[in-house]
Design an enzyme around this catalytic site. Structure first.
Site, PDB file in Angstrom:
ATOM      1  N   ASP A  76       0.368  -0.939  -0.147  1.00 22.69           N
ATOM      2  CA  ASP A  76       0.366   0.134  -0.206  1.00 22.69           C
ATOM      3  C   ASP A  76       1.117   1.565   0.474  1.00 22.69           C
ATOM      4  OD1 ASP A  76      -1.531   2.106   0.981  1.00 22.69           O
ATOM      5  OD2 ASP A  76      -2.377   1.405   2.454  1.00 22.69           O
TER       6      ASP A  76
ATOM      7  N   GLN B  99       0.609   5.916   0.873  1.00 27.73           N
ATOM      8  CA  GLN B  99       1.515   7.714   2.129  1.00 27.73           C
ATOM      9  C   GLN B  99       3.173   7.194   1.699  1.00 27.73           C
ATOM     10  OE1 GLN B  99       0.299   9.757   4.203  1.00 27.73           O
ATOM     11  NE2 GLN B  99      -2.039   9.022   4.037  1.00 27.73           N
TER      12      GLN B  99
ATOM     13  N   LYS C 220      -3.683  12.377  -2.564  1.00 25.81           N
ATOM     14  CA  LYS C 220      -2.379  11.944  -1.556  1.00 25.81           C
ATOM     15  C   LYS C 220      -1.130  12.269  -2.572  1.00 25.81           C
ATOM     16  CE  LYS C 220      -5.015   8.834   1.331  1.00 25.81           C
ATOM     17  NZ  LYS C 220      -5.544  10.035   2.463  1.00 25.81           N
TER      18      LYS C 220
ATOM     19  N   CYS D  15      -9.072   6.405  10.244  1.00 24.69           N
ATOM     20  CA  CYS D  15      -8.924   5.464   9.632  1.00 24.69           C
ATOM     21  C   CYS D  15      -7.627   3.588  10.503  1.00 24.69           C
ATOM     22  CB  CYS D  15      -8.468   5.277   8.434  1.00 24.69           C
ATOM     23  SG  CYS D  15     -10.269   6.079   7.774  1.00 24.69           S
TER      24      CYS D  15
END
Lengths: 412, 152
Positions: A206, A209, A232, A370
């Site tokens: 993932d 970020q 993002k 989250c």
């Protein structure tokens, strides 16, 4: 290194590229420190999307007319630039999707579902975002597989021994974040991939970020899937990308059926299109893809290494200043971090911190981010979080610290 | 600073620091759990309702922000001795006040002690904090009678 890359990072000039940073909030200059939730967009991204709608809008991969050709070319050219941004072997390995969440679901359905049976395991970590937990949990419920969780240390780093211990003969996939949206921790992806691959287990990363802050090289990371969200990464909402190794993507079933993802259709049978179209049913977010590529161009223009170096300096400064605030407790003090600082302040509830900071013009995120299992891990219902981007400044860190003084004054 | 003081009035800060009627109520015959999944606020409302629908006693506990805690604390003070219908009416009035337009005048007389929460309407994201205890109280009133809650 080019001359541009050698030049010092001119943050004032960078800020002028982002129209929204000039606005006021409650009569104060906006201090935007909620970049892990979503980032602001540079003028070049906004312009690229406007230009597409004003000059090239048409559906892609269909018409023979000029506009359709131009739109198709712009969309596929965007794919190529994104492939290069993550150092994919070829652009057919880039699948456009709505964002990281859709990418996780795509891999869960298209890759894992047909390969996972009752008793098998999917390994995640304790620092995952809900979007890298819930799709796997749903898969486990549907198949009878088990979700296993690699632990996180008190400092907020991944417990490597604990991770290795949980790689079992039944593990079918590892799903791990590149960087934690709460703790800022950067995970040692290469090392995790080596451990998993020794057991023949593929790794999904993932990158929501990670991609905006760290240069991404999927070949050097050694992972099998890597996903990130445009919004993002200084690009619009509703667009993101999944990178996957060709052989894995080819072996996967389509996620959604529809137009564009087929080669031929009869009522008896359908043959699916080649990569990457097989995974892109329906008319995609063309303007979004063009905006995402414009964001990637913008980042390349600044240089990801310079961005990472500047953000690192900002992180060091912000960490030092926050730790000097009386009563402040930082969550996440791993050695290797992106510029995300989650904290508690005395007994003040994060929501009160968030509102008082907002009145002072400082936008941060408060709540569970989250990541409820991670809140439970640290024994708190919620945290306050300041997350930085390369357009933030030391002056803004100072504004955050002075606003925290107001919180103590009011609630202390 | 004035905006801040308008939201975080001294009465709210005092109730947050020293909430009234905080903790379980041994003799309660109604109990409801209130949860705000968006922010993680979590509280319980315990009340004892008499045969003729009077709230004889009411307590709360749990964790939340200053606004939600102070709101719960003031609510328990105000509702003790009210009938269930009066409690529902007070909630309706309170809800209308915190969700009114910013420039609408506040009926200070009707709001009474609750007027300290009128600043919340300028912060729509915080309305749910101010009303959580009230929603929970209303569900508790609407719930089936339970055996008194013990603290064992």
């Amino acid at each position: 290194m080019s001359q541009a890359q050698a030049a010092p990072f001119d943050v004032d000039s960078v800020r002028s590229d982002f129209p929204i940073l000039g606005r006021a909030v409650r009569d104060r200059a906006l201090v935007y420190l909620d970049n892990a939730a979503t980032t602001q967009k540079p003028r070049s991204v906004i312009d690229a999307m406007d230009r597409y709608y004003e000059e090239e809008n048409a559906n892609i991969h269909r018409g023979v007319h000029l506009l359709s050709q131009q739109a198709t070319f712009a969309y596929e050219r965007a794919r190529g630039r994104i492939a290069k941004f993550v150092n994919a072997v070829e652009s057919a390995e880039i699948v456009f999707c709505r964002g990281t969440t859709e990418a996780v679901n795509l891999v869960a359905h298209g890759y894992a579902r047909p390969r996972v049976q009752a008793g098998d395991e999917i390994l995640v970590t304790h620092m995952e975002h809900h979007s890298n937990i819930v799709p796997w949990q749903m898969l486990c419920q549907a198949t009878g597989a088990k979700l296993t969780v690699a632990p996180v240390t008190d400092a907020g780093a991944l417990d490597l021994a604990g991770f290795a211990d949980r790689l079992s003969p039944r593990t079918r996939l590892v799903a791990v974040t590149h960087a934690s949206n709460v703790l800022g921790t950067i995970n040692p992806i290469r090392q995790l991939c080596d451990l998993a691959h020794e057991c023949g287990i593929p790794v999904f990363v993932d990158g929501a970020q990670g991609a905006p802050h760290l240069g991404v090289d999927v070949q050097a990371l050694g992972c099998d899937f890597y996903a990130f969200s445009g919004h993002k990464l200084f690009a619009p909402t509703g667009i993101g990308a999944l990178w996957g190794r060709r052989e894995l993507l080819e072996a996967m079933s389509p996620y959604e059926g529809g137009g564009s993802m087929i080669q031929s259709v009869t009522f008896e049978a359908t043959t699916f299109a080649e990569l990457p179209n097989k995974f892109e049913a329906g008319t995609p977010n063309i303007a979004g893809a063009i905006g995402l590529a414009a964001a990637v161009d913008y980042l390349n223009g600044l240089g990801m290494e310079r961005i990472a170096a500047y953000e690192d300096e900002l992180l060091v400064y912000a960490t030092e200043r926050l730790l000097a605030v009386d009563g402040l407790r930082l969550f996440g003090t791993a050695a290797d971090k992106v510029a995300v600082l989650s904290f508690a302040l005395d007994a003040a509830h994060p929501h009160d911190i968030g509102t008082i900071l907002d009145i002072e013009g400082v936008a941060i995120r408060t709540g569970h981010h989250c990541a409820q299992p991670l809140m439970q891990r640290f024994g708190v219902p919620a945290m306050a979080r300041a997350s930085f981007a390369f357009y933030n400044t030391r002056r803004e860190v100072d504004a955050l610290v002075s606003a925290l003084g107001k919180v103590r004054e009011i609630l202390g | 600073m004035s905006e801040l003081r308008e939201l975080y009035q001294q009465v709210i800060l005092d109730h947050n620091r020293k909430p009234h009627n905080f903790g379980p109520l041994d003799t309660a015959n109604r109990h409801q759990e209130g949860f705000n999944p968006l922010c993680g606020d979590h509280l319980h409302v315990y009340l004892r309702l008499s045969a003729d629908d009077v709230i004889e006693d009411i307590h709360f506990d749990g964790s939340g922000c200053a606004i939600s805690k102070a709101s719960a604390s003031l609510m328990t003070q105000l509702l003790k001795g009210c009938t269930a219908d009066e409690a529902r009416q007070r909630f309706a009035g309170f809800h209308a006040m915190v969700t009114a337009d910013n420039d609408a005048p506040v009926d200070l007389e009707a709001a009474g002690k609750l007027a300290v929460f009128s600043g919340v309407r300028e912060f729509p994201m915080r309305v749910k904090c101010a009303t959580l205890a009230w929603h929970t109280m209303k569900s508790a009133l609407d719930s089936e009678a339970t055996d008194p809650i013990t603290t064992e």
